[in-house]
Design an enzyme around this catalytic site. Sequence first.
Site, PDB file in Angstrom:
ATOM      1  N   PRO A  71       0.828  -1.218   0.000  1.00  0.00           N
ATOM      2  CA  PRO A  71       0.000   0.000   0.000  1.00  0.00           C
ATOM      3  C   PRO A  71       0.859   1.263   0.000  1.00  0.00           C
ATOM      4  CG  PRO A  71      -0.849  -1.584   1.581  1.00  0.00           C
ATOM      5  CD  PRO A  71       0.453  -2.141   1.075  1.00  0.00           C
ATOM      6  N   CYS A  72       0.399   2.254  -0.766  1.00  0.00           N
ATOM      7  CA  CYS A  72       1.229   3.451  -0.949  1.00  0.00           C
ATOM      8  C   CYS A  72       0.616   4.694  -0.305  1.00  0.00           C
ATOM      9  CB  CYS A  72       1.431   3.721  -2.434  1.00  0.00           C
ATOM     10  SG  CYS A  72      -0.108   3.985  -3.314  1.00  0.00           S
TER      11      CYS A  72
END
Length: 328
Positions: A71-72
């Site tokens: 996840p960014c």
Amino acid sequence: MRNMTFCDIFSGAGLFSAGFVDHGFEPVLAIDISKEAIASYNRNLRDVGVTASVSGFDDIPQADVLIAGPPCQGFSTLGRQDPLDVRNDLALEVPRWAKASNAEVVVVENVPPFLSSQQWRRLAVMLEGQGYEIFTWLLDAVDYGTPQLRRRAFTIASKIGRFNAPAPHHERITAGDVLAREIPVGDELHRWPQPVGIAAQRIQLIPPRGDKRDLMRLAPELCPPSWTRVGCQATDVWGRVDPDQPLNTIRCTFQNPSKGRYLHPVENRTLSLREGARIQGVPDHWMFAGRPYPVARQIGNGVPVPLARAVAGAVRDAISKTEIKVAA
Ligand SMILES: C[S@@+](CC[C@H](N)C(=O)[O-])C[C@H]1O[C@@H](n2cnc3c(N)ncnc32)[C@H](O)[C@@H]1O
């Protein structure tokens, strides 16, 4: 040449995987916490997806390559860039998976600010400790046959030495190039939220290539005071896609006109899910599982398939060269 294998962690619906499959890699496991994303993966690629958290999972198979798109949101300039976001530490699962899978090459995809995070430094140190050489590529999807400006950081951990990033394509394609292709009647993904009320009134007034600035000029009564207070900084919102240009980065919220330049070039609606998928280079035969927002998330979260293909090609060439050298 033997079939090379790979494992995809934080696989989403498998857009990153698709590039590897296109180069003849066989996925042995894909894992994501979203059941809709895994249902899409299993439908469109191979039936190897499992719905589970990467953190608690121990049944890790052997693979030549490990790919990961953690996840960014905690690193993205579109998110809150919160260094304390607990999701940031998920990237640190990668070394455990690299070790257990015995992968020769590990590829971690994320937004460019990830490279300046403390998580990236810890990740690099942990992988170096396992004998990997670490290098990074900053690539823009628009340079690899995607009608979208989308810069992404690829961290490569290699046990086969350093190798080159894929060469950019000579020609760029535009949003119009993919939106103009006919969509068959009955395509379930060719859907969008029907605009109603003030949203419908606004959309009707926005001219081709226009955006919220046109609304402020043409119908100030339809514009909230906050638009005037903050000036025109977020000019791309309520914007129509310019068919002669690549789109700006498509987000999970691309069916919400207040989130970007996502209105159809001439029709009074946002892009459909199918059109969004095309902007990510997803083939038209793909279907996605779930309700519209989870589908938009699977699309907006993904690595554009043509970019994934370019990266996979570079990995495949590097592994093949090493095997030829060893055999000689
Ligand atoms: C950036 S997206 C990956 C997109 C994917 N690489 C692609 O190209 O389609 C990040 C993914 O991580 C998943 N995720 C978040 N936390 C997770 C966890 N603890 N374990 C497994 N997956 C997780 C999300 O559901 C999301 O699909």
